[in-house]
Design an enzyme around this catalytic site. Structure first.
Site, mmCIF file in Angstrom:
data_model
loop_
_atom_site.group_PDB
_atom_site.id
_atom_site.type_symbol
_atom_site.label_atom_id
_atom_site.label_comp_id
_atom_site.label_asym_id
_atom_site.label_seq_id
_atom_site.Cartn_x
_atom_site.Cartn_y
_atom_site.Cartn_z
ATOM 1 C CG ASP A 40 1.926 3.444 7.094
ATOM 2 O OD1 ASP A 40 2.643 2.464 7.245
ATOM 3 O OD2 ASP A 40 1.299 4.047 5.944
ATOM 4 C CG ASP A 70 -0.533 -2.792 7.467
ATOM 5 O OD1 ASP A 70 -0.380 -2.720 8.772
ATOM 6 O OD2 ASP A 70 -0.218 -3.748 6.779
ATOM 7 C CE LYS A 127 1.025 -1.515 -3.706
ATOM 8 N NZ LYS A 127 1.022 -2.826 -3.159
#
Length: 642
Positions: free
Chosen positions: A557, A332, A401
């Site tokens: 991704d 990732d 985050k």
């Protein structure tokens, strides 16, 4: 018919099997014919329940038709669109249809390569999930509970006061909402498990198409690898291959990655920890529901359990290197949107924060931003700022985050405040009445910290916003561009007229006559452009993986391959990222926008002070300056994708 036939009673009651009812629909009264509920039960009990899906809702039993043009490909007997478009994207479809097929050959080739990858079902995992699902679900591992598990609605009686009734009304509303959500989640799981069970002994394929930005998706909506943890855990590559010398190590590292427990550790440390807890891994594989159940602690429990089973099988084989594995290992991107921004701007500090630069251990951009925010908070607290004092001990990676992750995709300050407020609400010790001012404060500090850490990235994002705002407001046109692999993109955001009706004719009229929605155009351009870059990177990696002869799948991704081929895929991933960003992407974009939207001197005539047409021309030419980051450093970065 006898309405008491399903009960043991002495007196039988005969009623019509069907009856008429009258219902009000707006200003009309409709007559309807309804079957008696007992008749419905008899009908359902007379045959087993089955779920029927249209063919484009399921994988295919044969490889899909290759995409040869924008109009030919996908399912063999059912029309498949190349570009999945929002309702307002008629122009995008026309633009894609008009370009020469050879211009989009790289995109079509990618879809063909991804669609040609065969899959099989991981039957042990499927059977275990079905067992848990049939036994009432399990919230801890995201197997939804049936609606019957929802508490009964509280009753309202006459002896209650008005305040008590209002409390119960709110409780009933929330319970009804919860029931609806539970039923939706339960049906979603039922669909996934039913389709997986149908294909349990088959090899199958996923036809692929793209969205208007070029991101790739499997066409079947329910059971596919873009689904959540449960769906992904049930999928294996149909083509197996021996693990080789490093395959088992990559399986163990992948397992630790799935748990999310060692994000800041090196790959060596992750592998060492996997070997330390091997007994827990094997226990999870052997006794998933009756043993220590270590796998349930993971961020992705079902994929973790599937990996535990694969590691157990490989470890116990006579020769692990010769063990034929079908298991996909994921690599990732590290906050991939910011990686593209840092590469576009050659931003040294930003590149280091998102692992474009090689380090011995992975850099964590979220912790970095949280550290900068905490530094600012300490200064404000020393200056006697009340909200900074209230936040003492509450600024953490988890709180910021989501905002850091989405800031690159155009999240507004309002949206960031809502995200942070939600995180603060989950902290029991934090005073609830302070959550709104605290969220506003942290959102502002987070934006400021991102600007400090990603100087060039913010300049590029601001340039994108300025270009989109002027194009849509001065030119009255939607923003357009062409991706590095040749896909033309048109942003589908227009103002809806008050008398707009949802019909194909209305959509065509809207495209022809309506003005673009300036707010949506400018907010969406930065994330949409970056999405078109990450899709281009994935496509380049896919095409070179096909040339190298390795299996490849992707979830945007997150790139997947066999454990034995991870090193090959990692090399290709880095090489193609460098190749993509070695192109003059921003200069090419500026040139395209100038050619498409700028005004010529003849169009402007005699300009007036602060003429927006002159400003448009100037902004489209003003490509942000780049930093001095050496892009080839990516080739040596272990944690760029990991």
């Amino acid at each position: 018919m006898d309405s008491t036939m399903l009960r043991q009673v002495e007196m039988h009651q005969y009623v019509p099997a069907v009856y008429k009812v009258y219902r009000h629909y707006a200003d009309r009264l409709k007559e309807e014919v309804k079957p008696h509920p007992v008749l419905v039960k008899l009908y359902k009990g007379s045959r087993p329940e089955t779920l029927n899906f249209d063919t484009d809702m399921c994988p295919t039993c044969v490889p899909p038709h290759p995409w040869l043009t924008a109009k030919t490909g996908g399912y063999l007997l059912q029309k498949t669109v190349l570009t999945r478009l929002p309702e307002m994207s008629m122009k995008q479809g026309c633009v894609v249809d008009l370009v020469p097929s050879k211009q989009i050959f790289p995109i079509l080739d990618t879809l063909n390569q991804l669609g040609a990858s065969p899959w099989i079902v991981n039957k042990p995992v499927l059977d275990l999930i079905i067992q848990v699902f049939r036994n009432g679900g399990m919230e801890q591992v995201d197997i939804p509970l049936p609606v019957s598990q929802c508490p009964a609605l509280p009753k309202i009686t006459r002896d209650l006061s008005s305040e008590e009734k209002n409390v119960i009304y709110r409780q009933r509303f929330m319970l009804k909402k919860k029931r609806s959500e539970m039923f939706s989640l339960w049906c979603d799981a039922l669909y996934k498990l039913s389709i997986a069970n149908h294909f349990r002994d088959s090899v199958f394929w996923f036809p692929q198409n793209i969205d208007f930005r070029g991101r790739v998706y499997p066409v079947p909506p329910h059971f596919q690898h873009l689904g959540g943890d449960m769906a992904r855990s049930m999928l294996l590559f149909a083509k197996g291959m021996p693990l080789g010398d490093k395959g088992l190590d990559w399986l163990k590292i992948h397992l630790i990655n799935l748990t999310g427990l060692k994000k800041k550790s090196s790959l060596t440390d992750r592998l060492a920890w996997a070997n330390e807890i091997l007994d827990d891994i094997l226990d999870s594989a052997d006794n998933p529901l009756t043993g220590k159940q270590w796998w349930k602690e993971s961020d992705d429990p079902w994929q973790t359990l599937a990996c535990c089973m694969e590691i157990a099988n490989a470890s116990r084989s006579p020769n692990p290197a010769a063990y034929v594995s079908h298991f996909p290992v994921h690599q990732d991107g590290s906050c991939n949107g910011l990686q593209h921004y840092a590469a576009l701007g050659r931003d040294q500090k930003g590149a280091e924060a998102v692992n474009l630069y090689p380090f011995e251990t992975p850099q964590d951009v979220y912790s970095g931003v949280a550290g900068l925010v905490e530094k600012e908070r300490l200064q404000d607290a020393a200056a006697d700022v009340e909200i900074a004092k209230v936040l003492d001990g509450f600024v953490s990676r988890k709180v910021v985050k989501q905002t850091v992750m989405t800031i690159v995709y155009g999240v507004t300050r309002y949206g960031a405040r809502a995200q942070i407020q939600k995180q603060l609400a989950d902290i029991k010790a934090f005073p609830e009445h302070k959550s709104l001012p605290a969220a506003s404060y942290l959102a502002e500090k987070t934006f400021d910290s991102i600007k400090q850490m990603f100087t060039s990235a913010r300049q590029i994002q601001d340039w994108f916003v300025d270009c989109a705002k002027l194009i849509s407001s001065v030119r009255n046109k939607p923003v357009e561009w062409v991706t590095p692999l040749g896909l033309p993109v048109v942003q589908p955001y227009f103002k809806l007229p008050k008398n707009y009706a949802e019909s194909s004719r209305s959509v065509h009229l809207l495209q022809a006559n309506s003005k673009p929605n300036v707010m949506k155009q400018k907010n969406a351009f930065p994330p949409n452009f970056v999405h078109s870059l990450d899709s281009s990177h994935m496509m380049l990696t896919c095409l070179h993986a096909a040339r190298a002869g390795i299996s490849f799948a992707a979830v945007h991704d997150s790139y997947w391959t066999h454990p034995a081929n991870v090193d090959i895929m990692n090399k290709l991933t880095r090489e193609q990222f460098v190749a993509l960003h070695s192109l003059p992407i921003l200069d090419d974009l500026s040139e395209f926008l100038e050619k498409r939207f700028s005004y010529s001197p003849g169009d402007i005539g005699t300009p007036f002070p602060e003429d927006p047409r002159l400003r448009l021309n100037a902004v489209l030419k003003s490509v942000p300056t780049k930093g001095k980051f050496d892009l080839t450093s990516v080739l040596r970065s272990t944690y760029f994708f990991s």
